[in-house]
Scaffold this motif. Sequence first.
Motif, PDB file in Angstrom:
ATOM      1  N   SER A 132      -6.434   1.632  -8.716  1.00  0.00           N
ATOM      2  CA  SER A 132      -7.180   0.377  -8.579  1.00  0.00           C
ATOM      3  C   SER A 132      -6.386  -0.670  -7.799  1.00  0.00           C
ATOM      4  CB  SER A 132      -7.552  -0.159  -9.965  1.00  0.00           C
ATOM      5  OG  SER A 132      -8.208  -1.401  -9.866  1.00  0.00           O
ATOM      6  N   GLN A 133      -5.098  -0.805  -8.106  1.00  0.00           N
ATOM      7  CA  GLN A 133      -4.259  -1.775  -7.405  1.00  0.00           C
ATOM      8  C   GLN A 133      -4.086  -1.397  -5.938  1.00  0.00           C
ATOM      9  OE1 GLN A 133      -0.606  -2.115  -9.631  1.00  0.00           O
ATOM     10  NE2 GLN A 133      -1.688  -2.524 -11.543  1.00  0.00           N
ATOM     11  N   ARG A 134      -3.998  -0.114  -5.675  1.00  0.00           N
ATOM     12  CA  ARG A 134      -3.885   0.332  -4.295  1.00  0.00           C
ATOM     13  C   ARG A 134      -5.128  -0.022  -3.509  1.00  0.00           C
ATOM     14  NH1 ARG A 134      -5.560   3.808   0.162  1.00  0.00           N
ATOM     15  NH2 ARG A 134      -3.647   4.516   1.170  1.00  0.00           N
ATOM     16  N   ASN A 135      -6.298   0.172  -4.080  1.00  0.00           N
ATOM     17  CA  ASN A 135      -7.551  -0.185  -3.409  1.00  0.00           C
ATOM     18  C   ASN A 135      -7.624  -1.689  -3.147  1.00  0.00           C
ATOM     19  OD1 ASN A 135      -8.388   2.487  -3.428  1.00  0.00           O
ATOM     20  ND2 ASN A 135      -9.517   2.281  -5.348  1.00  0.00           N
ATOM     21  N   GLN A 136      -7.186  -2.489  -4.102  1.00  0.00           N
ATOM     22  CA  GLN A 136      -7.216  -3.945  -3.919  1.00  0.00           C
ATOM     23  C   GLN A 136      -6.279  -4.369  -2.791  1.00  0.00           C
ATOM     24  OE1 GLN A 136      -6.332  -5.659  -7.739  1.00  0.00           O
ATOM     25  NE2 GLN A 136      -8.205  -4.878  -8.695  1.00  0.00           N
ATOM     26  N   SER A 189      -1.308  10.412 -21.415  1.00  0.00           N
ATOM     27  CA  SER A 189      -0.670   9.145 -21.034  1.00  0.00           C
ATOM     28  C   SER A 189      -0.375   9.111 -19.540  1.00  0.00           C
ATOM     29  CB  SER A 189       0.623   8.967 -21.838  1.00  0.00           C
ATOM     30  OG  SER A 189       1.305   7.796 -21.436  1.00  0.00           O
ATOM     31  N   GLN A 190       0.078  10.239 -19.000  1.00  0.00           N
ATOM     32  CA  GLN A 190       0.325  10.296 -17.563  1.00  0.00           C
ATOM     33  C   GLN A 190      -0.969  10.161 -16.767  1.00  0.00           C
ATOM     34  OE1 GLN A 190       3.084  10.287 -15.918  1.00  0.00           O
ATOM     35  NE2 GLN A 190       4.465  10.410 -17.662  1.00  0.00           N
ATOM     36  N   GLN A 191      -2.031  10.760 -17.253  1.00  0.00           N
ATOM     37  CA  GLN A 191      -3.325  10.617 -16.572  1.00  0.00           C
ATOM     38  C   GLN A 191      -3.801   9.167 -16.595  1.00  0.00           C
ATOM     39  OE1 GLN A 191      -5.618  13.505 -18.808  1.00  0.00           O
ATOM     40  NE2 GLN A 191      -5.454  15.034 -17.171  1.00  0.00           N
ATOM     41  N   ALA A 192      -3.603   8.484 -17.715  1.00  0.00           N
ATOM     42  CA  ALA A 192      -4.028   7.089 -17.826  1.00  0.00           C
ATOM     43  C   ALA A 192      -3.219   6.180 -16.915  1.00  0.00           C
ATOM     44  CB  ALA A 192      -3.909   6.628 -19.268  1.00  0.00           C
ATOM     45  N   ALA A 193      -1.947   6.530 -16.662  1.00  0.00           N
ATOM     46  CA  ALA A 193      -1.107   5.694 -15.805  1.00  0.00           C
ATOM     47  C   ALA A 193      -1.554   5.727 -14.360  1.00  0.00           C
ATOM     48  CB  ALA A 193       0.352   6.139 -15.918  1.00  0.00           C
ATOM     49  N   ILE A 194      -2.276   6.749 -13.940  1.00  0.00           N
ATOM     50  CA  ILE A 194      -2.716   6.867 -12.551  1.00  0.00           C
ATOM     51  C   ILE A 194      -3.856   5.907 -12.243  1.00  0.00           C
ATOM     52  CG2 ILE A 194      -3.796   8.454 -10.903  1.00  0.00           C
ATOM     53  CD1 ILE A 194      -2.211  10.706 -12.159  1.00  0.00           C
ATOM     54  N   ALA A 198      -9.412   1.776   6.312  1.00  0.00           N
ATOM     55  CA  ALA A 198      -8.478   2.761   5.757  1.00  0.00           C
ATOM     56  C   ALA A 198      -7.146   2.635   6.477  1.00  0.00           C
ATOM     57  CB  ALA A 198      -9.027   4.179   5.897  1.00  0.00           C
ATOM     58  N   VAL A 199      -6.083   3.005   5.776  1.00  0.00           N
ATOM     59  CA  VAL A 199      -4.731   2.912   6.323  1.00  0.00           C
ATOM     60  C   VAL A 199      -4.159   4.309   6.450  1.00  0.00           C
ATOM     61  CG1 VAL A 199      -2.411   1.997   5.969  1.00  0.00           C
ATOM     62  CG2 VAL A 199      -4.399   0.648   5.296  1.00  0.00           C
ATOM     63  N   ALA A 200      -3.545   4.581   7.591  1.00  0.00           N
ATOM     64  CA  ALA A 200      -2.926   5.890   7.798  1.00  0.00           C
ATOM     65  C   ALA A 200      -1.748   6.056   6.847  1.00  0.00           C
ATOM     66  CB  ALA A 200      -2.459   6.026   9.247  1.00  0.00           C
ATOM     67  N   ILE A 208       0.840  -1.205   0.000  1.00  0.00           N
ATOM     68  CA  ILE A 208       0.000   0.000   0.000  1.00  0.00           C
ATOM     69  C   ILE A 208       0.874   1.254   0.000  1.00  0.00           C
ATOM     70  CG2 ILE A 208      -1.692   1.319   1.339  1.00  0.00           C
ATOM     71  CD1 ILE A 208      -2.797  -1.355   2.320  1.00  0.00           C
ATOM     72  N   LEU A 209       1.925   1.263   0.821  1.00  0.00           N
ATOM     73  CA  LEU A 209       2.821   2.415   0.854  1.00  0.00           C
ATOM     74  C   LEU A 209       3.534   2.595  -0.485  1.00  0.00           C
ATOM     75  CD1 LEU A 209       4.447   2.126   4.409  1.00  0.00           C
ATOM     76  CD2 LEU A 209       2.354   3.299   3.712  1.00  0.00           C
ATOM     77  N   ALA A 210       3.897   1.494  -1.126  1.00  0.00           N
ATOM     78  CA  ALA A 210       4.554   1.592  -2.430  1.00  0.00           C
ATOM     79  C   ALA A 210       3.596   2.164  -3.476  1.00  0.00           C
ATOM     80  CB  ALA A 210       5.058   0.222  -2.865  1.00  0.00           C
ATOM     81  N   PHE A 211       2.333   1.737  -3.435  1.00  0.00           N
ATOM     82  CA  PHE A 211       1.350   2.303  -4.378  1.00  0.00           C
ATOM     83  C   PHE A 211       1.142   3.793  -4.103  1.00  0.00           C
ATOM     84  CE2 PHE A 211      -0.308  -2.161  -4.992  1.00  0.00           C
ATOM     85  CZ  PHE A 211       0.073  -2.228  -6.322  1.00  0.00           C
ATOM     86  N   ASP A 212       1.144   4.175  -2.833  1.00  0.00           N
ATOM     87  CA  ASP A 212       1.021   5.599  -2.511  1.00  0.00           C
ATOM     88  C   ASP A 212       2.194   6.381  -3.094  1.00  0.00           C
ATOM     89  OD1 ASP A 212      -1.364   5.281  -1.157  1.00  0.00           O
ATOM     90  OD2 ASP A 212      -0.409   5.082   0.814  1.00  0.00           O
ATOM     91  N   GLU A 213       3.395   5.827  -2.973  1.00  0.00           N
ATOM     92  CA  GLU A 213       4.579   6.497  -3.510  1.00  0.00           C
ATOM     93  C   GLU A 213       4.516   6.577  -5.035  1.00  0.00           C
ATOM     94  OE1 GLU A 213       8.432   8.302  -3.204  1.00  0.00           O
ATOM     95  OE2 GLU A 213       6.824   7.925  -1.756  1.00  0.00           O
TER      96      GLU A 213
END
Length: 480
Positions: free
Chosen positions: A253-257, A243-248, A274-276, A196-201
């Motif tokens: 989605s992966q972060r939510n999963q 392209s940058q918008q599409a990459a987000i 939720a995670v702090a 989760i932290l990696a997806f946030d980064e």
Amino acid sequence: MKASNLGANLVFGRRSGTEKIRAITRIALTVLLIFLTGCARIETPAAPPLTLPAHWSEAPAEEAAHPPETDWWVLFGSPTLESLIAEAREANPDIRIAFERARQAEIALRIAGASLFPSLALDGSTSSRRSDPNGAPAATAESTSLALGAAYEIDAWGRIGAQVRSAEHGAAAGRHDLDAVRLSLSAAVATGYFQILAFDERLAIARENLAIARRVLQIAETRHRAGVATALDVSRQRAAVLSQQAAIVPLESQRNQAVYALAVLLGKAPQDFAVAPEAIGDIAAVPVSPGLPSELLVRRPDLARSEAELAAAHADIAAARAALLPNIRLSASGAIAGTGLFSLGNPATSLGITASLVQTIFDGGRLRGQVELADSRREALVESYRRNILVALREVEEALSNLDRSARQMEFQIETLEEARRTLRLAELRYREGADDLLSTLDAQRTLFQAQDQIAQLQLARLTATVDLYRALGGGWFSP
């Protein structure tokens, strides 16, 4: 078919020669046990020889200097992670299932141990019967009795003792299984949290690059309005923004999963979880010393469980072999009976003693088949134990390799990131001044984004490898 049932059921009155009969019975049983003990040759199979390597193939990290601590997750320096693991250990369904299974094994041990003691049964009854034959006066018969019976099986060949030892090892296996589930759960929670932290980064990096792309688009549009840039430059940069918008989107989605998966590990509903927020760069990846390969046998709870299961299988073989030998039982009963309803006035007493020896002569091969079955199960557990050790050795080697590789890759990637940032600054400056075309700037943007995203993935890889090493070494659990 039960044959050769040797027994004597002696019933005496209140003034019979009970002591003499008891002495004869003891002598007979002693002679019988001495005679039949020579038939009992129950040997416990020796543990299988296992050769372990003397050292690890992968060299440990230079900073590794201590074994895994009991609460190894505190080494990451994250209070949030400590809180999540504590919650998971309390509410995770797998933990509760493993706890109940360990409890069931303890109960089974108590049940098996009860066979070593005599059983007592108390039976009381009272009755009244009235008979009215034709032409005869009615007659009433009343009676009350109270009987106490005792039964005990002499464990001459160690069958019951072997069953108790099997249950003891089964209870130990249940406890080790609970420890293994706790260790795996703690590792899964740590890995899920780091994901989760990696997806946030990575999301933060993607949004930062989107802002850069929009800034360059503004430059391209300004130059186009001034007549020093073409419409093609504007179109190319607008495509880069899209392209940058599409990459987000997939990252979100992966972060939510990952959040949903972590919620399930904590025994919570994903909808309200939720995670702090926490920066993945603030997590300290502290490796541990792998020690010697032989130390895994006392560190890892899954290997301890396999050892306990193997020891239980040894005991099962001994119990199955002992079942081929005669069964010796002693029983005694005493009763008081009176001729009144709910009354033992003027009672009559009786005492009964029984000694029985039962040897199965023919059962179609059932008992010998049970011996072969127990022996086959033991051989399967030997191979399972050997396989688990090999898997444990492989897991440690893989974790050491991944940890070393991710650390070396991180060093190179940090240098790559610095060069990518310098390249983008120069490319933007040259494009703004008209000294270079937009393609150089677009290429610099892509390089910077890939370098930053790779840094975040390598941070996750290093943390995950550290968690895998803790788990592979049996961190958080030590054999008593």
